[in-house]
Write an enzyme that holds these catalytic residues in place. Structure first.
Site, mmCIF file in Angstrom:
data_model
loop_
_atom_site.group_PDB
_atom_site.id
_atom_site.type_symbol
_atom_site.label_atom_id
_atom_site.label_comp_id
_atom_site.label_asym_id
_atom_site.label_seq_id
_atom_site.Cartn_x
_atom_site.Cartn_y
_atom_site.Cartn_z
ATOM 1 N N LEU A 1 0.815 -1.206 0.000
ATOM 2 C CA LEU A 1 0.000 0.000 0.000
ATOM 3 C C LEU A 1 0.849 1.256 0.000
ATOM 4 C CD1 LEU A 1 -2.943 -0.841 2.421
ATOM 5 C CD2 LEU A 1 -2.938 -0.858 -0.059
ATOM 6 N N CYS A 2 1.924 1.224 -0.772
ATOM 7 C CA CYS A 2 2.722 2.453 -0.873
ATOM 8 C C CYS A 2 2.994 2.759 -2.345
ATOM 9 C CB CYS A 2 3.997 2.369 -0.054
ATOM 10 S SG CYS A 2 4.871 0.824 -0.185
ATOM 11 N N GLY A 3 1.971 2.622 -3.166
ATOM 12 C CA GLY A 3 2.074 3.019 -4.561
ATOM 13 C C GLY A 3 3.109 2.191 -5.311
#
Lengths: 292, 97
Positions: free
Chosen positions: A90-92
Site C-alpha cells: 500500500l505504498c504506490g
C-alpha cells in the site's frame, strides 16, 4: 436504471468506510514521514563528516593499498546487491520501481547475489531466483536501529573481505522531496576515492594530517565505521521514502473514494427521482382512466 | 587562552557544537590533550572519558570508541555512541527544531 437504489446505497456506504480508512492511513503516514525525515536528516552529518574526512585521506598511499579500495575485476567474482524495499505494501509504485531497478541490475550482472532488506523485495526474488539470495533482514517495520544496520554492514564487509564477492552495490529509495522519490543505485565496495565527493578546491590543497596511532590503524577503524553509517543512512532514507510513498498513495485513494462516492450518489438520486416520477405517472394515468 | 570549535557528532545526530578551550581524549596509545592551533590530526579513540574544558568549567562524557579529526581549529569528535551528554551545557537535545 442500471442498478437498484438499494445496491447503490450499499456501495456508497462501503466506499465511505474505505475512505475513512485511507484518510486515516494518510494521516498516520504523514506523521511517520515527519519523524523518519527528522531521523534521516539528523543521521546525515555523521556519514557526511566521515565522507569528507575519507575524501581528504583517500589519496594517500596507505589508503590506496587498503584492501577495501582494491578493484577485483580480473578474478571474475560475482557481485552482491543489497536490495532495500519496504516490509508492507500500500505504498504506490515504491517497491515496483525498486524491483525494476534491481532487475536491470541483474541483467547487467547475471551472476549477482542478493541480500534483501524488507519483505516485499525478499518475496519478489524468492519466487524467481531463491538460490541467489544469500541473506535477508525482514520486519524492520521502519524502525531504525544501529544494530541491524551494523549487522548488515558487517555481513557485506565479511563477504567482500572473504573474496566471496568482487563488488557490492546498493539499490534503495532516494528521497528527493516529500512528493518524489526514485530508486538509486550506488557503489558500496570497493571504495572509490573519487566517490567521496571532495570539492576541487579541497583536492587542490590537501591537509597533511598526523594519523594516530598509525595510518593503517586509522583506515582499519575509519573505513568499517563509514561503511556501517552508509547502511544506516540508506535504511533511514528508504524508510522516509516508504512513508512518503504511502502518504501519496493514500491521498490518491481518498480522492478516488470522493469521486466514486459523488458519481454513485448522483446515480442513486437519478434512480430515486425516476422511481418517483414513474409512481406519479402511474397515479395520474390511473386517475385519468377512471375519469375517462 | 585561545579557543577552538568542537563539534561532537554521533551516528544519530549532532550533539554538540560550541567553542572550547581544551580537550582530553582517550587515544588508542593513551590519553592526550588538544589545544587551539593543534596540527591537523586524525586519531582513533578507544572507549574512555573525554574531558571538555571551557573558561570556567570542565565537563566529562564517556565514549565507546570513535575518531577525532582536527584541522583549521575545528575539532570533530565522531563517536557512534556517547554517554553523559545531558549534563553538558550547550548540548543539543535533538528536541528543538
Amino acid at each position: 436504471m442500471a442498478k437498484g437504489i438499494k445496491e447503490l446505497r450499499l456501495r456508497i456506504r462501503s466506499i465511505k468506510g474505505t475512505k475513512k480508512i485511507t484518510r486515516a492511513m494518510e494521516m498516520v503516514s504523514a506523521a511517520k514521514l515527519r519523524r523518519a525525515q527528522q531521523e534521516m536528516n539528523a543521521a546525515r552529518p555523521f556519514t557526511r563528516k566521515l565522507q569528507v574526512l575519507l575524501g581528504r585521506l583517500a589519496l594517500s598511499p596507505t589508503a590506496q593499498e587498503h584492501p577495501l579500495f582494491e578493484v577485483r575485476t580480473e578474478e571474475k567474482l560475482p557481485a552482491l546487491l543489497l536490495f532495500v524495499t519496504s516490509d508492507r505494501g500500500l505504498c504506490g509504485g515504491f517497491n515496483a520501481n525498486l524491483a525494476k531497478a534491481a532487475e536491470r541490475y541483474l541483467r547487467d550482472k547475471p551472476d549477482a547475489q542478493l541480500y534483501c532488506v524488507g519483505r516485499k523485495g525478499y518475496e519478489y526474488f524468492r519466487k524467481r531466483i531463491p538460490e541467489r539470495i544469500v541473506g535477508h533482514s525482514l520486519d524492520l517495520n521502519t524502525k531504525l536501529d544501529g544494530e541491524t544496520a551494523d549487522g548488515i554492514g558487517n555481513f557485506l564487509l565479511a563477504r567482500f573481505n572473504d573474496r566471496a564477492v568482487g563488488e557490492v552495490d546498493i539499490i534503495s529509495g532516494e528521497f528527493v522531496s516529500a512528493s518524489t522519490n526514485r530508486p538509486r543505485r550506488q557503489r558500496y565496495l570497493p571504495l572509490e576515492a573519487k566517490a567521496f565527493g571532495l570539492s576541487d578546491e579541497e583536492a587542490a590543497k590537501p591537509i597533511d594530517y598526523l594519523l594516530e596511532p598509525s595510518p593503517e590503524r586509522v583506515f582499519d577503524a575509519l573505513l568499517p565505521t563509514y561503511l556501517r553509517s552508509v547502511i544506516y543512512l540508506a535504511l533511514a532514507e528508504s524508510f522516509t521514502c516508504e512513508h512518503s510513498s504511502r502518504m501519496l498513495a493514500m491521498n490518491a485513494a481518498t480522492k478516488n473514494c470522493d469521486e466514486l462516492g459523488d458519481s454513485l450518489t448522483l446515480q442513486m438520486n437519478k434512480a430515486r427521482q425516476a422511481a418517483i416520477t414513474t409512481e406519479i405517472i402511474e397515479i395520474v394515468s390511473g386517475a385519468a382512466a377512471l375519469e375517462g | 587562552m585561545a579557543d577552538f570549535r568542537l563539534q561532537i557528532v554521533t551516528s544519530q545526530r549532532t550533539v554538540f557544537d560550541e567553542s572550547v578551550t581544551a580537550l582530553t581524549l582517550p587515544g588508542e596509545s593513551g590519553y592526550f590533550g588538544v589545544l587551539a592551533n593543534h596540527a591537523p590530526i586524525v586519531s582513533v579513540l578507544k572507549a574512555g572519558k573525554v574531558t571538555i574544558r571551557r573558561a570556567a568549567k570542565e565537563d566529562e562524557v564517556e565514549i565507546f570508541g570513535g575518531f577525532l579529526e582536527m584541522s583549521n581549529n575545528v575539532a570533530t569528535l565522531l563517536a557512534e555512541e556517547i554517554k553523559g551528554m545531558e549534563t553538558v551545557a550547550g548540548a543539543k537535545t535533538g528536541k528543538e527544531e
